[in-house]
Design a protein around this motif. Sequence first.
Motif, short mmCIF file in Angstrom:
data_model
loop_
_atom_site.label_atom_id
_atom_site.label_comp_id
_atom_site.label_asym_id
_atom_site.label_seq_id
_atom_site.Cartn_x
_atom_site.Cartn_y
_atom_site.Cartn_z
N GLU A 19 1.22 3.96 -3.06
CA GLU A 19 1.00 5.38 -2.80
C GLU A 19 2.23 6.19 -3.19
O GLU A 19 2.12 7.26 -3.79
N ASP A 77 2.31 6.57 -6.90
CA ASP A 77 1.36 7.61 -7.35
C ASP A 77 1.94 9.00 -7.14
O ASP A 77 1.77 9.88 -7.99
N ARG A 78 2.62 9.20 -6.03
CA ARG A 78 3.20 10.51 -5.74
C ARG A 78 4.35 10.84 -6.70
O ARG A 78 4.48 11.98 -7.15
N ASP A 135 0.84 -1.20 0.00
CA ASP A 135 0.00 0.00 0.00
C ASP A 135 0.87 1.25 0.00
O ASP A 135 0.61 2.21 -0.72
#
Length: 191
Positions: A174, A177-178, A170
């Motif tokens: 994340e 994505d950043r 997870d």
Amino acid sequence: MNKVEINKLVNEIHTNNIKAGWRTDLETGESLTSMQGEPPKRNFNLVPIVKIRGKVMDNSILFNKIVNGKGIEDYSKWELVSKINSQYLIAKEEVDEFFAAKENNDIVEMYDGAIDTFYTVPFLVQLLNEYEIRYDTEYDECDGYTLAELDILEQGGVDVMFEATELDLDILSEYADRVIENNMQKFTTSL
């Protein structure tokens, strides 16, 4: 080749792989083969990692297309060779960063190194594939490194993928994505 010959070949390859240590923990020498009814000794679920790597790789291709103003299929031979040579150095730095972070138990840099490796190594492989398809030959125009070092780097990218299974997926997703968002913010949509 008929079905019997195929099965014989598969069994021969499998046997050779076992002899080569594919089912052995290289650090301890212990067999990784589980006996019937025994839980797996080592179980990699690469599907989530492959998905994360896939979205990062897709963005890497888009990012490089925007930066260079064209896709790799439109590069001249000189541009392709130049890009492969520079991408090798970038990807090597990222793979080395990941393994240095792992050795130093630096979890933050492990996440960063994993995503950066997913960003750089697959793009290098895309460039190499383009070269090999276009010129119908293996890439051999290395500048400052050898073909063996190139092969080692490609394997390093695979090794990072396996090692990343130990990270929290997870958090890794994340972070991916950043990184993607940050890279895309480098470009403006206004004139």
